[in-house]
Design a protein around this motif. Sequence first.
Motif, PDB file in Angstrom:
ATOM      1  N   ARG A   1      38.336  56.682  10.813  1.00  0.00           N
ATOM      2  CA  ARG A   1      37.608  57.814  11.372  1.00  0.00           C
ATOM      3  C   ARG A   1      38.150  58.103  12.764  1.00  0.00           C
ATOM      4  O   ARG A   1      38.843  57.272  13.359  1.00  0.00           O
ATOM      5  N   PRO A   2      37.838  59.268  13.320  1.00  0.00           N
ATOM      6  CA  PRO A   2      38.292  59.567  14.688  1.00  0.00           C
ATOM      7  C   PRO A   2      37.790  58.498  15.662  1.00  0.00           C
ATOM      8  O   PRO A   2      36.619  58.105  15.627  1.00  0.00           O
ATOM      9  N   GLY A   3      38.686  58.023  16.520  1.00  0.00           N
ATOM     10  CA  GLY A   3      38.313  57.017  17.503  1.00  0.00           C
ATOM     11  C   GLY A   3      38.498  55.594  17.039  1.00  0.00           C
ATOM     12  O   GLY A   3      38.221  54.655  17.797  1.00  0.00           O
ATOM     13  N   GLU A   4      38.965  55.378  15.798  1.00  0.00           N
ATOM     14  CA  GLU A   4      39.186  54.033  15.300  1.00  0.00           C
ATOM     15  C   GLU A   4      40.673  53.696  15.346  1.00  0.00           C
ATOM     16  O   GLU A   4      41.522  54.557  15.123  1.00  0.00           O
ATOM     17  N   THR A   5      40.979  52.440  15.639  1.00  0.00           N
ATOM     18  CA  THR A   5      42.355  51.975  15.651  1.00  0.00           C
ATOM     19  C   THR A   5      42.500  50.817  14.679  1.00  0.00           C
ATOM     20  O   THR A   5      41.533  50.122  14.367  1.00  0.00           O
ATOM     21  N   HIS A   6      43.728  50.588  14.208  1.00  0.00           N
ATOM     22  CA  HIS A   6      43.972  49.676  13.095  1.00  0.00           C
ATOM     23  C   HIS A   6      44.544  48.352  13.585  1.00  0.00           C
ATOM     24  O   HIS A   6      45.454  48.318  14.418  1.00  0.00           O
ATOM     25  N   ILE A   7      44.012  47.236  13.073  1.00  0.00           N
ATOM     26  CA  ILE A   7      44.609  45.916  13.233  1.00  0.00           C
ATOM     27  C   ILE A   7      44.456  45.187  11.896  1.00  0.00           C
ATOM     28  O   ILE A   7      43.863  45.737  10.954  1.00  0.00           O
ATOM     29  N   THR A   8      44.966  43.971  11.809  1.00  0.00           N
ATOM     30  CA  THR A   8      44.796  43.175  10.594  1.00  0.00           C
ATOM     31  C   THR A   8      44.240  41.809  10.964  1.00  0.00           C
ATOM     32  O   THR A   8      44.377  41.344  12.106  1.00  0.00           O
ATOM     33  N   GLY A   9      43.604  41.166   9.996  1.00  0.00           N
ATOM     34  CA  GLY A   9      43.028  39.855  10.228  1.00  0.00           C
ATOM     35  C   GLY A   9      43.161  38.958   9.023  1.00  0.00           C
ATOM     36  O   GLY A   9      43.166  39.429   7.876  1.00  0.00           O
ATOM     37  N   LEU A  10      43.286  37.660   9.277  1.00  0.00           N
ATOM     38  CA  LEU A  10      43.365  36.660   8.226  1.00  0.00           C
ATOM     39  C   LEU A  10      41.996  36.001   8.082  1.00  0.00           C
ATOM     40  O   LEU A  10      41.442  35.494   9.054  1.00  0.00           O
ATOM     41  N   VAL A  11      41.443  36.017   6.855  1.00  0.00           N
ATOM     42  CA  VAL A  11      40.111  35.456   6.628  1.00  0.00           C
ATOM     43  C   VAL A  11      40.147  33.942   6.833  1.00  0.00           C
ATOM     44  O   VAL A  11      40.927  33.234   6.187  1.00  0.00           O
ATOM     45  N   GLU A  12      39.306  33.450   7.728  1.00  0.00           N
ATOM     46  CA  GLU A  12      39.189  32.013   7.984  1.00  0.00           C
ATOM     47  C   GLU A  12      37.922  31.427   7.360  1.00  0.00           C
ATOM     48  O   GLU A  12      37.918  30.286   6.913  1.00  0.00           O
ATOM     49  N   HIS A  13      36.854  32.205   7.354  1.00  0.00           N
ATOM     50  CA  HIS A  13      35.577  31.680   6.856  1.00  0.00           C
ATOM     51  C   HIS A  13      34.666  32.854   6.533  1.00  0.00           C
ATOM     52  O   HIS A  13      34.712  33.894   7.200  1.00  0.00           O
ATOM     53  N   VAL A  14      33.839  32.707   5.492  1.00  0.00           N
ATOM     54  CA  VAL A  14      32.889  33.744   5.096  1.00  0.00           C
ATOM     55  C   VAL A  14      31.489  33.134   5.086  1.00  0.00           C
ATOM     56  O   VAL A  14      31.256  32.117   4.428  1.00  0.00           O
ATOM     57  N   GLU A  15      30.561  33.757   5.841  1.00  0.00           N
ATOM     58  CA  GLU A  15      29.160  33.334   5.845  1.00  0.00           C
ATOM     59  C   GLU A  15      28.354  34.339   5.029  1.00  0.00           C
ATOM     60  O   GLU A  15      28.216  35.493   5.434  1.00  0.00           O
ATOM     61  N   PHE A  16      27.833  33.908   3.896  1.00  0.00           N
ATOM     62  CA  PHE A  16      27.020  34.788   3.057  1.00  0.00           C
ATOM     63  C   PHE A  16      25.572  34.709   3.538  1.00  0.00           C
ATOM     64  O   PHE A  16      24.964  33.639   3.564  1.00  0.00           O
ATOM     65  N   GLN A  17      25.001  35.856   3.953  1.00  0.00           N
ATOM     66  CA  GLN A  17      23.642  35.905   4.497  1.00  0.00           C
ATOM     67  C   GLN A  17      22.650  36.547   3.531  1.00  0.00           C
ATOM     68  O   GLN A  17      21.488  36.728   3.867  1.00  0.00           O
ATOM     69  N   GLY A  18      23.097  36.903   2.330  1.00  0.00           N
ATOM     70  CA  GLY A  18      22.220  37.578   1.374  1.00  0.00           C
ATOM     71  C   GLY A  18      22.351  39.073   1.484  1.00  0.00           C
ATOM     72  O   GLY A  18      22.938  39.733   0.618  1.00  0.00           O
ATOM     73  N   HIS A  19      21.797  39.658   2.561  1.00  0.00           N
ATOM     74  CA  HIS A  19      21.854  41.106   2.739  1.00  0.00           C
ATOM     75  C   HIS A  19      23.155  41.546   3.401  1.00  0.00           C
ATOM     76  O   HIS A  19      23.448  42.738   3.463  1.00  0.00           O
ATOM     77  N   GLU A  20      23.940  40.588   3.897  1.00  0.00           N
ATOM     78  CA  GLU A  20      25.195  40.913   4.556  1.00  0.00           C
ATOM     79  C   GLU A  20      26.089  39.681   4.556  1.00  0.00           C
ATOM     80  O   GLU A  20      25.669  38.579   4.177  1.00  0.00           O
ATOM     81  N   MET A  21      27.346  39.884   4.985  1.00  0.00           N
ATOM     82  CA  MET A  21      28.275  38.779   5.172  1.00  0.00           C
ATOM     83  C   MET A  21      28.823  38.832   6.597  1.00  0.00           C
ATOM     84  O   MET A  21      29.036  39.920   7.150  1.00  0.00           O
ATOM     85  N   LEU A  22      29.041  37.670   7.165  1.00  0.00           N
ATOM     86  CA  LEU A  22      29.740  37.551   8.437  1.00  0.00           C
ATOM     87  C   LEU A  22      31.092  36.916   8.141  1.00  0.00           C
ATOM     88  O   LEU A  22      31.158  35.772   7.668  1.00  0.00           O
ATOM     89  N   VAL A  23      32.151  37.663   8.408  1.00  0.00           N
ATOM     90  CA  VAL A  23      33.507  37.218   8.074  1.00  0.00           C
ATOM     91  C   VAL A  23      34.230  36.849   9.363  1.00  0.00           C
ATOM     92  O   VAL A  23      34.298  37.655  10.297  1.00  0.00           O
TER      93      VAL A  23
END
Length: 406
Positions: free
Chosen positions: A264-286
């Motif tokens: 979207r306007p105002g967003e810039t691109h980077i990349t990331g390597l997944v190290e850990h995923v926290e499943f919270q039920g209603h959301e995830m923290l990556v």
Amino acid sequence: SGCGKSTVLRMIAGLEEIDDGELLLDGEHANDLLPADRRMAMVFQNFALYPSMTSRDNIGFPLRIEAPGADPRPRVEATARMLGIEELLDRFPGQLSGGERQRVAMGRAIARRPTAFLMDEPLSNLDAKLRNHLRAEISGLTRTLGVTTVYVTHDQAEAMSLGDRVAVLRGGVLQQVGTPRTVYALPRNVFVAAFIGTPRINLLRGVVRAPLDGAMTISLGKQFLRLPEPLSLDHQLLRVQQGREVIVGLRSEAVRIGDRATARPGETHITGLVEHVEFQGHEMLVHFNTGSRPAVVPDLEAPRPAPPGRRRRREGGTVLERLRDRAGALRAGPVVTVEEPDGPAGEPAPPEGRLPGDLIVRTTPDLALRHGMQVPLLVDIAHMFVFDQHGDRICPAPARLPDLEE
């Protein structure tokens, strides 16, 4: 912990003398008023109930002291109905659960009809479920009674959910005061930004690059954040930081998973390597590894043991160390970077108590992410904070949006 919250509360109550400054009650100077003349009611962390008295007697005790000849029973029973503890009035504290004891302690304060409530971490001894329930009750009660409440807590979630205004203390120095929305959206320094919000804000070391013939960027080590053109007023002010190291603050909701095609306007691109995923039920923290260098706010990380031969001579440290700590508290304090030799292959080591990765992103629970995946990320530059090396916010500029910062 130890920043002076309870001391401030005790000064308001009159239990501690005020060395400097002024306490105003309803606009009148009250430094020298006796505690009994301030008509305040305190709720303590450890309930502070008389074990030999029933709940009825505990609630009515201050009423009998204030008006020896009056019958306290009507006010005691009215208070019990308000708190829903009528069936507990004839029980002793030893027969009550923690939550019931705290309700009785609150009833003792409410029955006095004080000019202000002073609450010193009243819920910290309770389990999480009961704490959340009583938090809602306290919020409703204070609004129903219309009594000013000063509430001390070390739990920022409690402060944000209960407070009309939040004051953040560090080392006895007021860092910021404002509405919860303001303190979250416009933290004055890196300490407030890191303390307020769950999960904690991502803090990354960066260097401002502002070439005359190219786009302005903030280098994060292996990657960079490109600032959208035309530059906003706040981003134009970053030109004076050319070549200097800054601290970039990104909340978990300021970054989302997506490639350039969905930007979207105002967003810039980077990349990331997944190290850990926290499943919270209603959301995830990556937790992502972006190759960036994380920054650490010392007061918010677990202390590391001092090397042999450098132990402090006594509790609290030397006079020089205490003066240095005090000077640091007057500003946001220094930001200590993670020592690179601790990590494998020269990579930064995670701060103690934190999982690997330098960027935490909040996302929906339906994404299939696993350790080691390379994922495209989009950073919303409009929701990026930039702090200088001392930890003071420089973007958004402090002078911007004065109506929100009051």
